[in-house]
Enzyme design. Sequence first.
Site, PDB file in Angstrom:
ATOM      1  N   GLU B  45       0.860  -1.368  -0.010  1.00 42.83           N
ATOM      2  CA  GLU B  45      -0.032   0.110   0.164  1.00 42.83           C
ATOM      3  C   GLU B  45       1.099   1.074   0.158  1.00 42.83           C
ATOM      4  O   GLU B  45       1.755   1.337   0.874  1.00 42.83           O
ATOM      5  CB  GLU B  45      -1.057  -0.182   1.348  1.00 42.83           C
ATOM      6  CG  GLU B  45      -2.331   0.618   0.982  1.00 42.83           C
ATOM      7  CD  GLU B  45      -3.160   0.419   2.346  1.00 42.83           C
ATOM      8  OE1 GLU B  45      -3.530   1.724   2.923  1.00 42.83           O
ATOM      9  OE2 GLU B  45      -3.578  -0.581   2.736  1.00 42.83           O
ATOM     10  N   ASP B  56      -5.790   9.953   8.891  1.00 41.76           N
ATOM     11  CA  ASP B  56      -4.501   9.721   9.222  1.00 41.76           C
ATOM     12  C   ASP B  56      -4.222   9.944  10.875  1.00 41.76           C
ATOM     13  O   ASP B  56      -4.548  11.264  11.138  1.00 41.76           O
ATOM     14  CB  ASP B  56      -3.410   9.968   8.321  1.00 41.76           C
ATOM     15  CG  ASP B  56      -3.543   9.037   7.188  1.00 41.76           C
ATOM     16  OD1 ASP B  56      -3.338   7.735   7.273  1.00 41.76           O
ATOM     17  OD2 ASP B  56      -3.731   9.469   6.002  1.00 41.76           O
ATOM     18  N   TYR B 170     -10.975  -3.904   3.568  1.00 41.81           N
ATOM     19  CA  TYR B 170     -10.142  -3.372   4.503  1.00 41.81           C
ATOM     20  C   TYR B 170     -11.165  -3.324   5.782  1.00 41.81           C
ATOM     21  O   TYR B 170     -11.996  -2.271   5.896  1.00 41.81           O
ATOM     22  CB  TYR B 170      -9.576  -2.129   3.814  1.00 41.81           C
ATOM     23  CG  TYR B 170      -8.324  -1.328   4.922  1.00 41.81           C
ATOM     24  CD1 TYR B 170      -8.593  -1.246   6.194  1.00 41.81           C
ATOM     25  CD2 TYR B 170      -7.305  -0.953   4.302  1.00 41.81           C
ATOM     26  CE1 TYR B 170      -7.391  -0.720   6.882  1.00 41.81           C
ATOM     27  CE2 TYR B 170      -6.348  -0.431   4.948  1.00 41.81           C
ATOM     28  CZ  TYR B 170      -6.361  -0.406   6.154  1.00 41.81           C
ATOM     29  OH  TYR B 170      -5.308   0.323   7.017  1.00 41.81           O
TER      30      TYR B 170
END
Lengths: 269, 269, 392, 392
Positions: B45, B56, B170
């Site tokens: 990734e 994030d 995911y």
Amino acid sequence: MSERLRKAVTKEKLFIPFITAGDPTIEATIELALSLERAGADVIELGIPYSDPLADGPVIQAASKRALTAGMTFAKALEMVSKLRERGLNAPVILFTYANPLLQYGFTQFVNEASAFGVDGILVPDLPFEESEEFGDICAKEDLALISLVAPTSKERVEKIASSAKGFLYCVSSLGVTGTRNELHPDLKQFLQVVKNSASIPCVVGFGVSQADQVEEINRYADGVVVGSAIVKQIGSLTNELSQPESRSAAVAKVEAFVKQLHQPVASR
Amino acid sequence: MSERLRKAVTKEKLFIPFITAGDPTIEATIELALSLERAGADVIELGIPYSDPLADGPVIQAASKRALTAGMTFAKALEMVSKLRERGLNAPVILFTYANPLLQYGFTQFVNEASAFGVDGILVPDLPFEESEEFGDICAKEDLALISLVAPTSKERVEKIASSAKGFLYCVSSLGVTGTRNELHPDLKQFLQVVKNSASIPCVVGFGVSQADQVEEINRYADGVVVGSAIVKQIGSLTNELSQPESRSAAVAKVEAFVKQLHQPVASR
Amino acid sequence: GRFGEFGGQYVPETLMSAIEELEIGFNEAIVDTAFQSELAERLADFAGRETPLTFAENLSREIAGAQIYLKREDLVHTGAHKLNNALGQALLAKRMGKQKLVAETGAGQHGVATATVAAKFGMECLIYMGEEDMKRQQLNVLRMELLGATVIPAVTGSKTLKDATNEAIRHWVAHAEDTFYLIGSVVGPHPYPKIVRTFQRIIGDESRKQFINQTGKLPSSIVACVGGGSNAIGMFYPFLADVDVDLIGVEAAGLGVNTHQHAATITKGSKGIIHGSLTYLLQDEHGQITEPYSISAGLDYPGVGPEHAYLADQNRVEYKAITDLEALDALKKLAEQEGIICALESAHAVAEALKEAKKRSAEETVLICLSGRGDKDMHTLQQRLKEEGNHV
Amino acid sequence: GRFGEFGGQYVPETLMSAIEELEIGFNEAIVDTAFQSELAERLADFAGRETPLTFAENLSREIAGAQIYLKREDLVHTGAHKLNNALGQALLAKRMGKQKLVAETGAGQHGVATATVAAKFGMECLIYMGEEDMKRQQLNVLRMELLGATVIPAVTGSKTLKDATNEAIRHWVAHAEDTFYLIGSVVGPHPYPKIVRTFQRIIGDESRKQFINQTGKLPSSIVACVGGGSNAIGMFYPFLADVDVDLIGVEAAGLGVNTHQHAATITKGSKGIIHGSLTYLLQDEHGQITEPYSISAGLDYPGVGPEHAYLADQNRVEYKAITDLEALDALKKLAEQEGIICALESAHAVAEALKEAKKRSAEETVLICLSGRGDKDMHTLQQRLKEEGNHV
């Protein structure tokens, strides 16, 4: 009214200097007061210092502060007059003070002591006609003159104030607080005419008188002048000399000379 | 879906490391990506840095800032993948980026270039199911896998997301942003069971995986793990060494060793 | 959930259920008369509504154009329109069973409003604020802390509003189950822009009624400043159907829209995605969001509410930009002439309104949304006037 | 012109005609319906009245005594009740043909209110402020200057409020013909205490009506802080005849009424004359006025309105004193619990009201006059909390 004051105000043109009691020391004030008489004072105005002198300008405020810092009080001021009499002062003495310290001292006690110690009159700038009845009555009992003020704004009030005034009538030359001014109020003459029409006692002019030629001009219409800030300013500039016994006489002589020169127009008539 | 990705995800337990493109330089990222494959990466990734990486945590934010400061762009990131293929990288590459820079680059242009340059998939964390139809269709045309996320809070949403997901699903291991965590979410097992019931593709777990024993534990319930911040942190601590050509190989070797150790539980099965 | 093409829900999957829950909660609340009446009561008894409509007699005389009126949001408790929305959302949070509030703040006004409602409703309160902004606005930090809120410095990026917003959203992502994200403007993912508009439209609803009462007609033109744009949407919304009423949104031109130092998002920006919605924003050619600039912290935001983007594209609202200097002049003029020291944000609206009034006749009227008071800006003004060597 | 023995007109002869003219002007204005309706309109449209009555639900719950209500003068334009009076007197000045206003200010609140009305009515404005106070309250100086006023430092005495008052009166003495002295509290010579009471009684009039509307009865007790005492008189006056309503005035105890650092004029002072009226004041045995002290600049005055002196002697109002520390605690408590950061002055009333409420039952009520907002006090609070080593 005391005999002393009654006699003094018969003079044609009165000269009334003002100094602050205890500025810079009691001893200096005594010497200064005696020198004022020598310089020609007909009446001496003695200010008792106050923390919040609303009617005074910066010069006399500063003198009040100096005197308060040096410990001046009502009791000491009265005692000082008694000492002045012992030292031979003949001129009538008018105390200048504010309503609050007077109230705290007690109207009756003050009047009794003032009268006994040789004071001739009292002027309270923040005790106008409407608030002065009680105190005026107490003063009258002891022959102490409660000096009244009139101002250019007094208008219809002039008559009632003038008719009950004692000693002499203090005419405020210009609006505002005490202090030296270079020019006199343009309507001063007219104002004085109105006042004199109502008054049976001398009409003297104060506030802003600082020069000999002003004294002369005012005396053309008025029965005298009060000079305060100009003299107090001189004293203020001599604080150190006046405070020390060894330099005091020379400093007092300087003030005396200044006052004499201011008084010249009256003296030379 | 690309043949590369289709083949990769058939593996029993996937190991998917994440690094930020251009952190600290393009050359370093190329070496690092190759080393990840050597260390056992089944899929790589690759994050394209963004000014406002909402999904994030601080580690990847800092890496993004380093990469942006060094001049990384979408075009350069795509070109880098092409270079990686030239250098012999076999593992499928998933790009990770945000909706806004993607929109500015142009959905179609991006997908065309990505596909041509050897990219296998793309993950856009702020493009949820409801907003992804248009982009998903464009990806599908070029056999680019648009990777979907599910979270423990997705609940009724899991089915619709899982049913249309491509490549692998995911699964966000814990609420919050990316970053290393010492403990896994207590309901992780249950959450994965729900997801796996709906999904026909591998379900891998990301967010917060930082230790080899976590990798082992997760692999008991999941089809693989994504490890990001732990590796990016290592890279961050080696910024200087990775930036200089002379010290780069040694630094890359350190990262490789770290990743190998993380991958140990998968490799040793 | 869109305004034309604008808006949307560009947020991580982690938040999607929270947003769905929010929409359901809001839709239920808004038709619940108990909710509506509690909100109305709080707005009146706590926030001090309704706020007056003040005729700016001296400015009107000087400009000699249209008659100028001021909607006085500066008189709302805590000093700006922000509390209207904070009260509404906090009541909504309570109704949805959330006991914790999280918000970001730039200059501190929305933070103070949020901390205020948290105190009043006994809720926990976390405020993210850029570390730089915390230094510049120490007194607002103290106000929030006095109100019992915890202020957390945002240390990423430029350490200002955009970064604080990112941090607040990150916190929300991690705690959506028990925490309500109390957004401060008509920005963010759907349904936030609609929620905030609903709680701010009281500005326009009151104004419409008051304006008709005082003048017998609708205003010719209405002017409001636009950062995220909540006071402007609140003011404009009830007038959208009144096609004869010109609506003007005023962005911050900072040092000038032809420099890089401005926050004129609609005037100079391009379409993109920020904080969950598609709108106009300031960005570079790579889609990286750039740092905006304005003397006014409340306008210093790189995006704008998606409904404003829509209204701009529809030409229903005209968007103009006012520089720092023009805003400062307007602030001084309003203070000297009308005895009102307004916020620097609101001063942008005043500056544009004066231009607008000049173009119009004495029979026409201009209504300004005076969104906040200037107390918070006194330090900035002091510094600016010192720099100008211009003791006012 | 007296309240019992208190009050009077102890001013230089130079001012007597101005005071007479003022009394005539006031008596004419007060029966002039045009004057009354313009004042009412300005209070509503400009100042933002009426101000709300807020139920302090959380404090009431915590105290578990009487129900506590707040009259929200903090929401008046410029941040305190001061504007009620400034508006009234400025309109009176206009009606009397005076185009210049002079006033003194301590912390700056009355100065800002006066500068505000001067701006709104296009009048010249001179504000005297102690040189020390100007340093401590720089931002309020800036506010006055932005509003177009000239601020003149008072450099005599301790260079604080008492000295600024002396200077303002001196200025007035010299300019009474064209200048209106706009006094800020129920002090000064007759008719000022009556004039200020008349313009401030709107606090009590509104409160009485609102309290009956909201609770169906009158408050058991009303608490207001007292410096000069204008907010307290304004609040109390309409309740004086309601003998069942306990009225409590709260003075500043500073570091304690048994130290020399306080401003508890009625509690610890004696009768005397200050600024034109006979009242209680702080003085030494020679009648020299002493320097008061309070953390709150607005209570830091050595005198008190003569009507308070009268009400104290009549036992109609009870006067208590609250220390700096008690006021700070009350300020924090009100902020945390009710979301309102009040002025340090008002915090004295809050502190006493909490004691009062504790003594009472849940069926009883306590009404606090929340005279102003705390924005102006943030610097003081910041410093105090820093000194305490107590980050709030």
